[in-house]
Each structure stands twice: as structure tokens, then as C-alpha cells.
Write a protein that holds these residues in place. Structure first.
Motif, PDB file in Angstrom:
ATOM      1  N   SER A  93       0.851  -1.302   0.001  1.00 53.95           N
ATOM      2  CA  SER A  93      -0.022  -0.049  -0.041  1.00 53.95           C
ATOM      3  C   SER A  93       0.905   1.318   0.018  1.00 53.95           C
ATOM      4  CB  SER A  93      -0.751   0.199   1.313  1.00 53.95           C
ATOM      5  OG  SER A  93      -0.134  -0.006   2.440  1.00 53.95           O
ATOM      6  N   ASN A  94       2.097   1.247   0.410  1.00 54.61           N
ATOM      7  CA  ASN A  94       3.170   2.501   0.241  1.00 54.61           C
ATOM      8  C   ASN A  94       3.844   2.529  -0.723  1.00 54.61           C
ATOM      9  OD1 ASN A  94       2.325   3.344   3.018  1.00 54.61           O
ATOM     10  ND2 ASN A  94       3.445   1.826   4.024  1.00 54.61           N
ATOM     11  N   TYR A  95       3.423   1.651  -1.673  1.00 57.68           N
ATOM     12  CA  TYR A  95       4.272   1.468  -3.216  1.00 57.68           C
ATOM     13  C   TYR A  95       5.563   1.017  -2.933  1.00 57.68           C
ATOM     14  CZ  TYR A  95       0.174   3.675  -5.018  1.00 57.68           C
ATOM     15  OH  TYR A  95      -1.158   3.987  -5.724  1.00 57.68           O
ATOM     16  N   GLN A  96       5.899   0.276  -1.823  1.00 56.02           N
ATOM     17  CA  GLN A  96       7.075  -0.489  -1.686  1.00 56.02           C
ATOM     18  C   GLN A  96       7.161  -1.970  -1.943  1.00 56.02           C
ATOM     19  OE1 GLN A  96       9.954   1.072  -0.257  1.00 56.02           O
ATOM     20  NE2 GLN A  96       8.763   3.036   0.044  1.00 56.02           N
ATOM     21  N   LEU A  97       8.283  -2.415  -2.694  1.00 54.53           N
ATOM     22  CA  LEU A  97       8.447  -3.577  -3.225  1.00 54.53           C
ATOM     23  C   LEU A  97       8.682  -4.533  -2.077  1.00 54.53           C
ATOM     24  CD1 LEU A  97       9.887  -3.384  -6.780  1.00 54.53           C
ATOM     25  CD2 LEU A  97       7.433  -4.237  -6.297  1.00 54.53           C
ATOM     26  N   ILE A  98       8.100  -5.810  -1.984  1.00 55.66           N
ATOM     27  CA  ILE A  98       8.277  -6.616  -1.345  1.00 55.66           C
ATOM     28  C   ILE A  98       8.824  -7.927  -2.102  1.00 55.66           C
ATOM     29  CG2 ILE A  98       7.673  -8.063   0.671  1.00 55.66           C
ATOM     30  CD1 ILE A  98       7.521  -5.140   1.244  1.00 55.66           C
ATOM     31  N   TRP A  99      10.002  -8.436  -1.794  1.00 54.71           N
ATOM     32  CA  TRP A  99      10.381  -9.463  -2.755  1.00 54.71           C
ATOM     33  C   TRP A  99      10.516 -10.946  -2.014  1.00 54.71           C
ATOM     34  CZ3 TRP A  99      12.390  -8.395  -7.832  1.00 54.71           C
ATOM     35  CH2 TRP A  99      12.614  -6.953  -8.095  1.00 54.71           C
ATOM     36  N   GLY A 100      10.163 -11.846  -3.046  1.00 52.48           N
ATOM     37  CA  GLY A 100      10.239 -13.340  -2.491  1.00 52.48           C
ATOM     38  C   GLY A 100      11.916 -13.633  -2.750  1.00 52.48           C
ATOM     39  N   ALA A 101      12.173 -14.788  -2.044  1.00 50.41           N
ATOM     40  CA  ALA A 101      13.599 -15.284  -2.169  1.00 50.41           C
ATOM     41  C   ALA A 101      13.965 -15.795  -3.413  1.00 50.41           C
ATOM     42  CB  ALA A 101      13.830 -16.219  -1.047  1.00 50.41           C
ATOM     43  N   GLY A 102      13.082 -16.114  -4.166  1.00 47.36           N
ATOM     44  CA  GLY A 102      13.293 -16.539  -5.755  1.00 47.36           C
ATOM     45  C   GLY A 102      13.071 -17.951  -5.874  1.00 47.36           C
ATOM     46  N   THR A 103      12.784 -18.427  -7.031  1.00 49.47           N
ATOM     47  CA  THR A 103      12.819 -19.868  -7.279  1.00 49.47           C
ATOM     48  C   THR A 103      13.701 -20.280  -8.307  1.00 49.47           C
ATOM     49  OG1 THR A 103      10.467 -20.236  -6.775  1.00 49.47           O
ATOM     50  CG2 THR A 103      11.057 -21.620  -8.227  1.00 49.47           C
ATOM     51  N   LYS A 104      14.820 -21.133  -8.073  1.00 48.99           N
ATOM     52  CA  LYS A 104      15.833 -21.429  -8.982  1.00 48.99           C
ATOM     53  C   LYS A 104      15.214 -22.625  -9.764  1.00 48.99           C
ATOM     54  CE  LYS A 104      20.435 -23.266  -9.279  1.00 48.99           C
ATOM     55  NZ  LYS A 104      21.652 -23.557  -8.526  1.00 48.99           N
ATOM     56  N   LEU A 105      15.214 -22.197 -10.992  1.00 48.49           N
ATOM     57  CA  LEU A 105      14.519 -23.236 -11.944  1.00 48.49           C
ATOM     58  C   LEU A 105      15.542 -23.901 -12.897  1.00 48.49           C
ATOM     59  CD1 LEU A 105      12.011 -24.636 -13.397  1.00 48.49           C
ATOM     60  CD2 LEU A 105      12.339 -22.704 -15.186  1.00 48.49           C
ATOM     61  N   ILE A 106      15.699 -25.335 -12.708  1.00 49.42           N
ATOM     62  CA  ILE A 106      16.889 -26.147 -13.608  1.00 49.42           C
ATOM     63  C   ILE A 106      16.105 -26.795 -14.591  1.00 49.42           C
ATOM     64  CG2 ILE A 106      18.451 -28.034 -12.978  1.00 49.42           C
ATOM     65  CD1 ILE A 106      18.745 -27.268 -10.398  1.00 49.42           C
ATOM     66  N   ILE A 107      16.832 -26.837 -15.734  1.00 55.94           N
ATOM     67  CA  ILE A 107      16.067 -27.410 -16.909  1.00 55.94           C
ATOM     68  C   ILE A 107      16.879 -28.244 -17.294  1.00 55.94           C
ATOM     69  CG2 ILE A 107      15.297 -26.956 -19.305  1.00 55.94           C
ATOM     70  CD1 ILE A 107      13.759 -25.200 -17.249  1.00 55.94           C
ATOM     71  N   LYS A 108      16.453 -29.474 -17.407  1.00 54.69           N
ATOM     72  CA  LYS A 108      17.262 -30.676 -17.789  1.00 54.69           C
ATOM     73  C   LYS A 108      16.787 -31.015 -19.407  1.00 54.69           C
ATOM     74  CE  LYS A 108      18.114 -32.389 -13.500  1.00 54.69           C
ATOM     75  NZ  LYS A 108      17.686 -33.669 -12.407  1.00 54.69           N
TER      76      LYS A 108
END
Lengths: 109, 114
Positions: A93-108
Motif C-alpha cells: 500500500s506504500n508502493y514499496q516492493l516486497i520481494w520473495g527469495a526467488g525460485t531457482k529453475l533447473i532445465i534438464k
């Protein structure tokens, strides 16, 4: 507190489809972003959702359900170059970005 | 069009030393940000600026200072480095902070504090 949850790591096969989920609990909502980050590189913008529904952009689509606090990023026809981390971020609501830790995607192959 | 440029890309410091990271953008963006990225954690905002001559604290500002003397530059300073400041630092810029605020990131600066 504010929280973004996404899986730490996923594995998929070249040519297949993968869905990366993101759930969030934030103080207000002004949009959800997905960024791609290759190892050792800068994050780059993929998509933005502010209304419920599916946004399609080539092989990538992003879905949002505000009532469920839920989004997913859908990657089709996976290519080896899609191996990267995918970051989910919510603007509160304060226009601040809250970030997730990320998902590492491995393609085989 | 260079976008966002960060210098240096790598730096090793000893505890107590000082240093400055430089960020430059050529997109005429009003907003600039400094983030740190640590394993297993989301990007955390250190400081940001909404225009030339302005700065504001983010989520983790302690131990850092910033300056925005020119619109295109945003400097991040560490006055007395600590091992806890070992991280990858990203600078970003955007046109504003509302709505579809797409950030353009620099390539990152990897800092190690021994």
C-alpha cells in the motif's frame, strides 16, 4: 508482517511446461511483478499483474488471484536458456516492493 | 544505451575499511534504489531516492549512507565495513514508484568483507 512465499527450487525438462507459484501476505496491494535473474546477472522484468486473471506474453504467462493472495508464472516450451531464478515481488500500500527469495529453475535436456 | 551501470563489479575489503559504490543511469529516471541480495533471502532495500538531492531509508539502512547529487548518479557508502555487509549489491532505477513500476537493474557489485 509481510511475506512472499515461493518454492526454493524446481526442475523441469526441456520442451515441457512449468508453473512457479507465489503466495503473498502484504499490507495492501498495488501490483505483482515477476523478474528473471540468470546466475551472476541482474534481475530483468518479465510481467506485471494488478487485476485478477491471466496475462500472456509469448511463452510466459502470469496469473493473479488477489482474493487468494496467489500468483503463478507459467513457462511453456521450456528452453535451456530459461534456467534461472524467478523472483516474485508485490507492491504494498506504500508502493514499496516486497520481494520473495526467488525460485531457482533447473532445465534438464 | 547503457541503462544502469555499477562500479566496481567486485571488491574485497577488510573489516573497518570504507568504500563507495557508484551507480549511474542514462534513462533520465527519477527514482533510484540500492538493494542487497543474500542467499535464501529476497532483495532488501537499503536506501532509495525519489529525485536529485533526495534520499530515504529503506528496510536495512544501518551501516550505509547514500547521496544523489546528480540525477543520473546514486552513491552507496560504507563508512566502516563489517563482515555482515558481505553481499551482492544491486542498483536500480525507475520512472516513478506508482503502478507498473518496472525497475531496471545494474549488473551488481559483489562485496566481500573479511
Amino acid at each position: 508482517g509481510q511475506n512472499i512465499d515461493q518454492p526454493t527450487e524446481m526442475t523441469a525438462t526441456e520442451g515441457a511446461i512449468v508453473q512457479i507459484n507465489c503466495t503473498y501476505q502484504t499490507s495492501g496491494f498495488n501490483g505483482l511483478f515477476w523478474y528473471q535473474q540468470h546466475a551472476g546477472e541482474a534481475p530483468t522484468f518479465l510481467s506485471y499483474n494488478v487485476l485478477d486473471g491471466l496475462e500472456e506474453k509469448g511463452r510466459f504467462s502470469s496469473f493473479l488471484s488477489r482474493s487468494k493472495g496467489y500468483s503463478y508464472l507459467l513457462l511453456k516450451e521450456l528452453q535451456m536458456k530459461d534456467s534461472a531464478s524467478y523472483l516474485c515481488a508485490v507492491m504494498d500500500s506504500n508502493y514499496q516492493l516486497i520481494w520473495g527469495a526467488g525460485t531457482k529453475l533447473i532445465i534438464k535436456p | 544505451n547503457a541503462g544502469v551501470t555499477q562500479t566496481p563489479k567486485f571488491r574485497v575489503l577488510k573489516t573497518g575499511q570504507s568504500m563507495t559504490l557508484l551507480c549511474a543511469q542514462d534513462m533520465n529516471h527519477e527514482y533510484m534504489y540500492w538493494y542487497r541480495q543474500d542467499p535464501g533471502m529476497g532483495l532488501r532495500l537499503i536506501h532509495y531516492s525519489v529525485g536529485e538531492g533526495t534520499t530515504a531509508k529503506g528496510e536495512v539502512p544501518d551501516g550505509y549512507n547514500v547521496s544523489r547529487l546528480k540525477k543520473q548518479n546514486f552513491l552507496l557508502g560504507l563508512e566502516s565495513a563489517a563482515p555482515s555487509q558481505t553481499s551482492v549489491y544491486f542498483c536500480a532505477s525507475s520512472t516513478d514508484s506508482s503502478g507498473a513500476n518496472v525497475l531496471t537493474f545494474g549488473a551488481g557489485s559483489r562485496l566481500t568483507v573479511l
